[in-house]
Design an enzyme around this catalytic site. Structure first.
Site, PDB file in Angstrom:
ATOM      1  N   GLU B  65       0.814  -1.221   0.000  1.00 36.87           N
ATOM      2  CA  GLU B  65       0.000   0.000   0.000  1.00 36.87           C
ATOM      3  C   GLU B  65       0.844   1.267   0.000  1.00 36.87           C
ATOM      4  O   GLU B  65       0.498   2.252  -0.664  1.00 36.87           O
ATOM      5  CB  GLU B  65      -0.949   0.009   1.207  1.00 36.87           C
ATOM      6  CG  GLU B  65      -2.082  -1.010   1.118  1.00 36.87           C
ATOM      7  CD  GLU B  65      -1.719  -2.388   1.646  1.00 36.87           C
ATOM      8  OE1 GLU B  65      -0.534  -2.597   1.988  1.00 36.87           O
ATOM      9  OE2 GLU B  65      -2.594  -3.262   1.720  1.00 36.87           O
ATOM     10  N   HIS B 134     -10.604  -5.196  10.992  1.00 32.68           N
ATOM     11  CA  HIS B 134     -11.341  -5.241   9.724  1.00 32.68           C
ATOM     12  C   HIS B 134     -12.750  -4.676   9.852  1.00 32.68           C
ATOM     13  O   HIS B 134     -13.631  -5.042   9.074  1.00 32.68           O
ATOM     14  CB  HIS B 134     -11.442  -6.682   9.205  1.00 32.68           C
ATOM     15  CG  HIS B 134     -10.154  -7.287   8.756  1.00 32.68           C
ATOM     16  ND1 HIS B 134      -9.213  -7.754   9.631  1.00 32.68           N
ATOM     17  CD2 HIS B 134      -9.634  -7.494   7.520  1.00 32.68           C
ATOM     18  CE1 HIS B 134      -8.169  -8.231   8.957  1.00 32.68           C
ATOM     19  NE2 HIS B 134      -8.392  -8.087   7.674  1.00 32.68           N
TER      20      HIS B 134
END
Ligand SMILES: Cc1ncc(C[n+]2csc(CCOP(=O)(O)OP(=O)(O)O)c2C)c(N)n1
Lengths: 329, 339
Positions: B65, B134
């Site tokens: 990322e 998450h």
């Protein structure tokens, strides 16, 4: 050095326990999720990443570890947890979100923590690396024995955090081993299209440490390579990097349609299932009899049944306990 | 109403359609992220794009990322208009420097000479037991840091218009879509998010809130999933003879304080609903926006229904205990009246 008879029995037992565990979880996971599959429903909600096929890596490495040694794992942690000796009842209960779970239901399947055997997880890719390197540093600073092993997937090596931790372990000569489980896929993205080198053991050169790749998901070869790396770390000679070719026999997560896999790939992998292969080899090598292995399998199944029963029969976590344990008591 | 006017889309399909339409007319738009190619995005918002535009413009990335979001900044400064995906907002921890020190600041550092026209799409939200890495929203974290616009649609109509507006904006836009609104088969979806979406391309003004339900007794202000909880609570309150107004913020940055203030000036009462953590965040900002402007409009102390300041627990009963829901909003009203 190849694993002793006793090692082989232990390895086979843990591989089978792990497989039976995943099979049990897989079955229960679909309870309450049909006809319409909704991840939020059923006794085991949320994402579920199974380790079927990857058992040789966990047992080949953990055969050399004691409860004192440190292991960090990933979003796919069950096989490693079992091989490290994490309490199976409490792990099952955690996966069900029960009060009796390892973390009382706060963590769940991607956050398996068992302080008794120094096992921890992160669901963020490569983020087990820093904590494992830090545990190795702590052992060195405190003059305490023990090594730290970080298990990661092959996708994790492209994270900055992976590289930083590798370099730190090397430059400080820490008792650390990184084990890469190369199952060829990071969700739907292949290793081939995302990594510039085919063999991640080559990356060891960047840190001036030994690197070794094991082909064929072979528990014996893994056992040997891990034995060398861990002995080296224990002797104070620094970290190592091991990459193992392994197979993901399940989807990335349960419910994954796996449309990205080339046709036939999955069938070919099932042909190479490491569990029947090891069984045949042990018998062929005269390391075990059919009866002994049948008994190991029956015991593994019974152990898993007991853990699932414990989890099912345990009370749910108390809702308001969500607010506790944020800070150390 | 003609038949085509009745076409309903999920947010996932609305986002993909907006992106495809923009890519057809603007060759500078391209997409990068994990599993956004053949898989079509874990949350479906890039489905069909690789088939139409190919792997040159629809780029599956390694799990890197920092590299690909940083690369998007560089490409944007060099004349491209990248759309990048951070699969779960929770993963911002591994790449935030590229986001808040580069993407958000380079326009300012360069005295406006470099533009950073990029869109960072990211999924938010919990409620399906995915655990504490998450399930977060982190609206406040992103909205707090200057230099990036932040939007969060509650339905597919807004989703398409915001996506197109974001791609055409010359500033970086963080596009936060809620998993529970996305319309993925494997995750329960709030039905109210799947609405009529026009076929043609259109934009929704970034920085403009919407009054999605008129009322006179209390203003319930929220964003994303919270808007649906607010609408459900408003229905319950209506049955009790209480008229609740619901404000959908749509954008967090710029924040449409005018619309919020006008609503509270009318109703005299304010409840803020936020799935993000309670403290130092969105809910406090909304309340401050009202009180620092004119505290006299309030007939009672404002209330907030937000996620308590704890990591998001896995166990369903624990997570549901923490999450905002319509009952908690109604209870906030009851407390407000009793006070
Ligand atoms: C920093 C970060 N980025 C993305 C993800 C989403 N994600 C979860 S698993 C996964 C693939 C991981 O592949 P690999 O490391 O090879 O492990 P495997 O799943 O094959 O065991 C991705 C991209 C994540 N958890 N963390």
């Amino acid at each position: 050095m190849s694993p002793t008879r006793e090692d082989q029995h232990w390895m086979y037992c843990n591989m089978v326990t792990s497989r039976r565990f995943e099979e049990a979880i897989a079955k229960i996971y679909f309870e309450g999720k049909s006809p319409a599959f909704n991840m939020a429903n059923g006794p085991i909600p949320g994402e579920m990443h199974l380790s079927d096929g990857q058992e040789p890596v966990a047992v080949g490495v953990c055969a050399h570890l004691t409860p004192e040694d440190v292991v960090t794992a990933t979003h796919r942690p069950h096989h490693q947890a079992i091989a490290k000796g994490v309490d199976l009842d409490k792990m099952a209960a955690e996966i069900f979100g029960k009060a009796t779970g390892l973390s009382g239901g706060r963590g769940g399947h991607m956050h398996i923590f068992d302080a008794d055997v120094n096992f921890a997880c992160s669901g963020i890719i490569a983020q087990g690396m820093g904590p494992a390197v830090g545990a190795a540093l702590s052992r060195k600073m405190q003059g305490k024995s023990g090594v730290a092993v970080a298990f990661v997937g092959e996708g994790a090596v492209n994270q900055g955090g992976w590289h930083e931790a590798m370099n730190l372990a090397a430059v400080w000569n820490l008792p650390f081993v990184c084990v890469i489980e190369d199952n060829a896929w990071g969700i739907s993205v292949s290793k081939e299209t995302s990594s510039a080198v085919a063999n991640n053991a080559d990356r060891a050169a960047a840190y001036g440490i030994p690197g070794k790749r094991i082909e064929g998901n072979d528990p014996y070869a893994i056992h040997e390579a891990a034995g060398e790396a861990i002995a080296r770390a224990r002797a104070g000679n620094g970290p190592s990097l091991i990459e193992v070719e392994t197979y993901r026999l399940a989807g990335h997560f349960m419910g994954d349609a796996e449309g990205y896999r080339p046709e036939g790939e999955k069938d070919a992998l099932f042909e190479k299932d490491p569990i029947p292969k090891m069984r045949a080899r042990m018998i062929g090598d005269g390391m075990a009899s059919e009866e002994e292995l049948d008994r190991i399998e029956a015991e593994a199944a019974a152990r898993v049944d007991a853990a699932i029963k414990f989890a099912r029969e345990s009370d749910d976590a108390a809702p308001e306990d969500a607010l506790t344990r944020v800070f150390a008591a | 109403m003609t038949k085509s006017n009745e076409r309903k889309l999920t947010i996932a399909r609305a986002m993909a359609e907006a992106t495809a339409q923009e890519m057809r007319i603007d060759p500078k738009v391209f997409v990068m992220g994990e599993d956004i190619g053949p898989l079509g995005g874990v949350y479906g918002n890039t489905r069909g794009l690789i088939e139409e535009f190919g792997a040159e413009r629809i780029r599956d990335t390694p799990i890197s990322e920092t590299a690909f979001i940083g690369a998007a900044v560089g490409a944007a400064q060099d004349g491209m208009r990248p759309v990048v995906e951070l699969m779960f907002v929770d993963f911002f921890g591994v790449c935030f420097d590229a986001i808040y020190n580069l993407m958000a600041k380079n326009t300012y550092f360069s005295g406006g000479k470099f533009k950073v026209p990029m869109v960072l799409m990211t999924s938010t939200g919990g409620g399906y037991s995915d655990g504490g890495q998450h399930s977060q929203c982190l609206y406040g974290t992103f909205a707090h840091l200057p230099g990036m616009k932040v939007v969060a649609p509650s339905n597919a109509y807004d989703a398409k218009g915001l996506m197109t507006a974001a791609m055409r904006d010359d500033s970086p836009v963080v596009y936060m879509y809620h998993k529970g609104l996305q319309g993925m088969g494997w995750l329960g979806t709030e039905a109210g998010a799947t609405v009529h979406v026009p076929e043609e391309s259109y934009t929704l003004e970034i920085g403009k809130a919407k009054v999605v339900r008129e009322g006179k007794d209390v203003s319930i202000v929220s964003v994303g999933m919270g808007v649906h909880n607010a609408l459900k609570a408003a229905k319950t309150l209506e049955a009790q003879g209480v008229s609740a107004e619901v404000v959908d913020l749509v954008s967090l940055v710029p924040l449409d304080r005018e619309t919020i203030r006008a609503s509270v000036a009318k109703t005299g009462r304010l409840i803020v609903v936020d799935e993000d953590y309670m403290s130092y965040g969105l809910s406090g900002e909304i309340i401050a926006s009202v009180t620092e402007h004119d505290i006299s409009v309030l007939k009672s102390a404002p209330k907030r229904v937000a996620f308590p300041d704890v990591p998001i627990p896995f166990a369903r009963v624990m997570e549901q205990f923490c999450l905002p829901n319509p009952d908690k909003i109604v209870a906030a009203w009851d407390e407000m009246k009793a006070a």
